[in-house]
Scaffold this motif. Structure first.
Motif, mmCIF file in Angstrom:
data_model
loop_
_atom_site.group_PDB
_atom_site.id
_atom_site.type_symbol
_atom_site.label_atom_id
_atom_site.label_comp_id
_atom_site.label_asym_id
_atom_site.label_seq_id
_atom_site.Cartn_x
_atom_site.Cartn_y
_atom_site.Cartn_z
ATOM 1 N N ILE A 299 0.876 -1.175 0.000
ATOM 2 C CA ILE A 299 0.000 0.000 0.000
ATOM 3 C C ILE A 299 0.920 1.233 0.000
ATOM 4 N N LEU A 300 0.957 1.929 -1.136
ATOM 5 C CA LEU A 300 1.860 3.075 -1.263
ATOM 6 C C LEU A 300 1.300 4.293 -0.526
ATOM 7 N N GLU A 301 2.191 5.233 -0.275
ATOM 8 C CA GLU A 301 1.851 6.432 0.518
ATOM 9 C C GLU A 301 0.645 7.196 -0.050
ATOM 10 N N THR A 327 -2.909 -12.531 -0.591
ATOM 11 C CA THR A 327 -1.884 -11.535 -0.257
ATOM 12 C C THR A 327 -1.849 -11.415 1.271
ATOM 13 N N SER A 328 -1.065 -12.305 1.857
ATOM 14 C CA SER A 328 -1.087 -12.497 3.312
ATOM 15 C C SER A 328 -0.021 -11.695 4.035
ATOM 16 N N ARG A 329 0.864 -11.022 3.256
ATOM 17 C CA ARG A 329 1.868 -10.126 3.879
ATOM 18 C C ARG A 329 1.586 -8.719 3.387
ATOM 19 N N LEU A 330 1.184 -7.851 4.284
ATOM 20 C CA LEU A 330 0.812 -6.498 3.874
ATOM 21 C C LEU A 330 1.887 -5.496 4.292
ATOM 22 N N LEU A 331 2.324 -4.707 3.317
ATOM 23 C CA LEU A 331 3.333 -3.671 3.568
ATOM 24 C C LEU A 331 2.676 -2.332 3.316
ATOM 25 N N VAL A 332 2.638 -1.480 4.332
ATOM 26 C CA VAL A 332 1.959 -0.195 4.193
ATOM 27 C C VAL A 332 2.949 0.932 4.490
ATOM 28 N N ALA A 333 2.852 1.995 3.684
ATOM 29 C CA ALA A 333 3.735 3.155 3.888
ATOM 30 C C ALA A 333 3.516 3.725 5.288
ATOM 31 N N GLU A 334 4.629 4.028 5.951
ATOM 32 C CA GLU A 334 4.544 4.430 7.356
ATOM 33 C C GLU A 334 3.620 5.631 7.576
ATOM 34 N N GLY A 335 3.652 6.568 6.603
ATOM 35 C CA GLY A 335 2.870 7.796 6.764
ATOM 36 C C GLY A 335 1.362 7.564 6.852
ATOM 37 N N SER A 432 5.181 -2.017 8.247
ATOM 38 C CA SER A 432 5.212 -0.744 7.524
ATOM 39 C C SER A 432 6.587 -0.560 6.894
ATOM 40 N N PHE A 433 6.654 0.390 5.921
ATOM 41 C CA PHE A 433 7.935 0.673 5.268
ATOM 42 C C PHE A 433 8.091 2.188 5.116
ATOM 43 N N THR A 434 9.362 2.614 4.935
ATOM 44 C CA THR A 434 9.607 4.051 4.816
ATOM 45 C C THR A 434 9.996 4.465 3.399
ATOM 46 N N SER A 435 10.387 3.510 2.557
ATOM 47 C CA SER A 435 10.700 3.864 1.160
ATOM 48 C C SER A 435 10.200 2.740 0.258
ATOM 49 N N THR A 436 9.949 3.098 -1.011
ATOM 50 C CA THR A 436 9.471 2.094 -1.954
ATOM 51 C C THR A 436 10.510 0.980 -2.130
ATOM 52 N N ASP A 437 11.783 1.360 -2.136
ATOM 53 C CA ASP A 437 12.831 0.333 -2.273
ATOM 54 C C ASP A 437 12.749 -0.673 -1.127
ATOM 55 N N GLU A 438 12.513 -0.151 0.078
ATOM 56 C CA GLU A 438 12.394 -1.065 1.229
ATOM 57 C C GLU A 438 11.187 -1.981 1.049
ATOM 58 N N ALA A 439 10.081 -1.412 0.555
ATOM 59 C CA ALA A 439 8.869 -2.216 0.359
ATOM 60 C C ALA A 439 9.129 -3.341 -0.640
ATOM 61 N N VAL A 440 9.805 -3.010 -1.738
ATOM 62 C CA VAL A 440 10.083 -4.029 -2.767
ATOM 63 C C VAL A 440 11.013 -5.104 -2.196
ATOM 64 N N ALA A 461 3.059 4.938 -11.217
ATOM 65 C CA ALA A 461 4.069 4.673 -10.179
ATOM 66 C C ALA A 461 3.828 3.300 -9.558
ATOM 67 N N ALA A 462 2.559 2.966 -9.337
ATOM 68 C CA ALA A 462 2.232 1.654 -8.759
ATOM 69 C C ALA A 462 2.645 0.544 -9.732
ATOM 70 N N ALA A 463 2.400 0.765 -11.032
ATOM 71 C CA ALA A 463 2.768 -0.240 -12.023
ATOM 72 C C ALA A 463 4.283 -0.407 -12.100
ATOM 73 N N ALA A 464 5.011 0.698 -11.875
ATOM 74 C CA ALA A 464 6.476 0.611 -11.881
ATOM 75 C C ALA A 464 6.947 -0.266 -10.718
ATOM 76 N N VAL A 465 6.285 -0.148 -9.580
ATOM 77 C CA VAL A 465 6.619 -1.018 -8.443
ATOM 78 C C VAL A 465 6.314 -2.472 -8.820
ATOM 79 N N ALA A 466 5.179 -2.671 -9.479
ATOM 80 C CA ALA A 466 4.781 -4.033 -9.881
ATOM 81 C C ALA A 466 5.865 -4.692 -10.728
ATOM 82 N N ARG A 467 6.504 -3.893 -11.598
ATOM 83 C CA ARG A 467 7.540 -4.458 -12.478
ATOM 84 C C ARG A 467 8.725 -5.001 -11.678
#
Ligand code: NAD
Length: 518
Positions: A299-301, A327-335, A432-440, A461-467
């Protein structure tokens, strides 16, 4: 008819001794579901060479209603020698079936799709009874299975035109042409979480390619799969093209070991997949493996929180979490972590967990007593390890069926089994994560690579993460949609090969090149 024998839930109840068969003569069949008796009473449950046979296994199998934990049917599964009869029939039928035109095979596939739609209401009711699926989920299953047969009916129609295409060899004295050949009689072994659907994903392309098939359904959800044999009879599919051998692991193992089977396509757990692959390796037979997952959702910021909550909830609570692609592991932007988590808890709290007695049910029970015991053990370990449980965390109190509360854990350590291992239940782990790189990096830090989801308002931007995600199928701002013309399958330990689309067809064909003097 309502009663009786409560099934406490061990394997023994499935493989009970013959003398206890009397127990199963009084079944609990909820009147409101109105499942026709022809789908439930199968004195002959083995389908070989176009005929129904009485199963010759030593002990019957019992079907259990997970909403009540009561038995609703029993049948006699196949014996190992019936496996041999089925593969022999498939081998015999292959000689003619492989020579049928693509157009002819297409007509049979369309007829199977139509047959599934004709019986949709009955099959929906059966899935509600046997799997515990809420009505809308059972409806999606039947539609999906029918759509898969329709899709491969379309594919089969065009197959003859692609045979013998010439290949320029750069030598005037020679001519080259490419042909595709069906691999032979194939063994199709499936799990219990989406009966009919996972079978359709194998059977439709196998038949389209010109293979004949022996299906080994899951011992937990055999009855819905037997409808394929009913349909084969109704539409006049040639004898031996489709055979079904109900049974447990030993019947699956016998199928894998049978020298007539030229390809094995398996859907199930990694432990069994490894055994299937070893059996195939001993005979040098190709395999397709559709195995487990521990898929991430990011889940991006900039995500819309309400939309993210809907997608996250569908990704873990659909089919009570019994999805290889959950999708049993959820990563959400800290903000946005706090706002998102609060909204997700509100959603989880509103979900109606109920069996088929409640038309408003949104999450049904787990399907098998074994799975119920397994998920409860996971939740107990989470409690013992002091994980931060913010929703659910136990079985639904006071219910006799296999009901688990929608369960959510926060700040789950990345080395904990709840973060790393497939649970196959409505259990979500959040970090939670603090950067997209950390999330990936966190998303890709897993042995599996089946599916993933990314949610964010900026779709590009979301599709770029998907790649950047190691997954066979990634959803961006949507959840768990699978179309027959896309690919299904995983990287890493999630399996080998792809189902659906042209890739699903390739799994059942070999390439033959002919080079001749011009
Ligand atoms: P399972 O491995 O226990 O059983 C799957 C099938 O294999 C059953 O029909 C079973 O009878 C049979 N089997 C058991 N032992 C065998 C042996 N030695 N040789 C051959 N066959 C044998 O899996 P399950 O509990 O039925 O299903 C749940 C698993 O399936 C989960 O891990 C889930 O992720 C996976 N799954 C994957 C996909 C996918 O597309 N990737 C789809 C659905 C389920």
């Amino acid at each position: 008819m309502d009663e009786q024998q409560t099934i406490a839930g061990t394997h023994q109840f499935r493989l009970i001794e013959m003398e206890t068969r009397a127990v199963t003569t009084t079944f609990s069949r909820p009147q409101h579901l109105n499942v026709p008796a022809d789908l439930l009473d199968r004195p002959k449950a083995v389908f070989v060479n176009g005929r129904w046979q009485v199963g010759r296994a030593a002990a019957p199998m019992i079907s259990i209603d997970p909403s009540t934990a009561k038995a609703f049917s029993s049948f006699l599964p196949a014996s190992p020698d019936q496996v041999g009869e089925a593969t022999e029939a498939a081998e015999r039928a292959f000689a003619d079936w492989r020579r049928t035109s693509g157009g002819e095979r297409s007509r049979f596939l369309s007829a199977i799709a139509a047959g599934l739609r004709d019986r949709k209401a009955d099959l929906v009711a059966l899935q509600m009874l046997n799997n515990g699926k809420p009505r809308y989920e059972a409806e999606i299953d039947v539609d999906d299975a029918a759509a898969t047969f329709d899709y491969y009916a379309g594919v089969a129609k065009d197959l003859d035109a692609e045979q013998g295409r010439s290949v320029a060899l750069g030598d005037d004295t020679l001519a080259g042409a490419t042909h595709f050949e069906p691999l032979g009689p194939v063994g199709l072994i499936v799990a219990w979480n989406f009966p009919m659907v996972t079978t359709a994903w194998k059977l439709a392309p196998a038949l389209a390619a010109g293979c004949t098939a022996v299906i080994k359904p899951s011992e937990f959800t055999t009855l819905a799969e037997l409808v394929y044999a009913d349909l084969a009879g109704q539409i006049g599919l040639p004898a031996g093209v489709l055979n079904i051998i109900p049974g447990g692991g030993e019947i699956g193992a016998a199928l894998c070991a049978d020298r007539r089977i030229r390809k094995i396509s398996f859907t199930g757990s990694n432990a069994t997949g490894s055994r299937v692959m070893a059996a195939a390796a001993s005979r040098i037979v190709p395999v397709s493996l559709e195995l487990g997952g521990k898929s991430p959702i990011i889940i991006l910021e900039d995500a819309d929180i309400a939309q993210a909550v809907e997608i996250a909830a569908a990704g873990i609570f659909f089919n009570c979490g019994q999805m290889c692609s959950a999708t049993s592991r959820l990563l959400v932007a800290e903000g946005i972590a706090e706002d998102f988590t609060t909204a997700l808890l509100g959603k989880a709290d509103q979900l109606i967990v109920a069996g088929h007695e409640d038309p408003g049910a949104q999450i049904g029970p787990l399907t098998t007593p074994e799975q119920f015991a397994k998920v409860k053990a996971v939740l107990e370990k989470a409690r013992a390890d002091g994980l931060d449980c913010i929703a659910g965390g136990s079985a639904v109190p006071g219910r006799q069926g296999f009901f688990i509360e929608p369960s959510i854990y926060r700040n789950v350590p990345t080395d904990h089994p709840l973060w790393r291992e497939e649970i196959f239940g409505p259990v979500l782990a959040i970090r939670s994560f603090t950067s997209t790189d950390e999330a990936v990096a966190l998303a890709n830090d897993t042995d599996f690579g089946l599916a993933a989801t990314v949610v964010g308002t900026d779709g590009d931007a979301a599709a770029a993460v998907a790649r950047n995600l190691d997954a066979g199928h990634v959803w961006v701002n949507t959840s768990q949609m699978i179309f027959p013309n896309t690919a299904w399958g995983g990287f890493k330990a999630s399996g080998i090969g792809r189902e659906l689309g042209p890739w699903g067809l390739s799994a059942y064909r070999g390439v033959k090149h002919i080079t001749r003097a011009a």
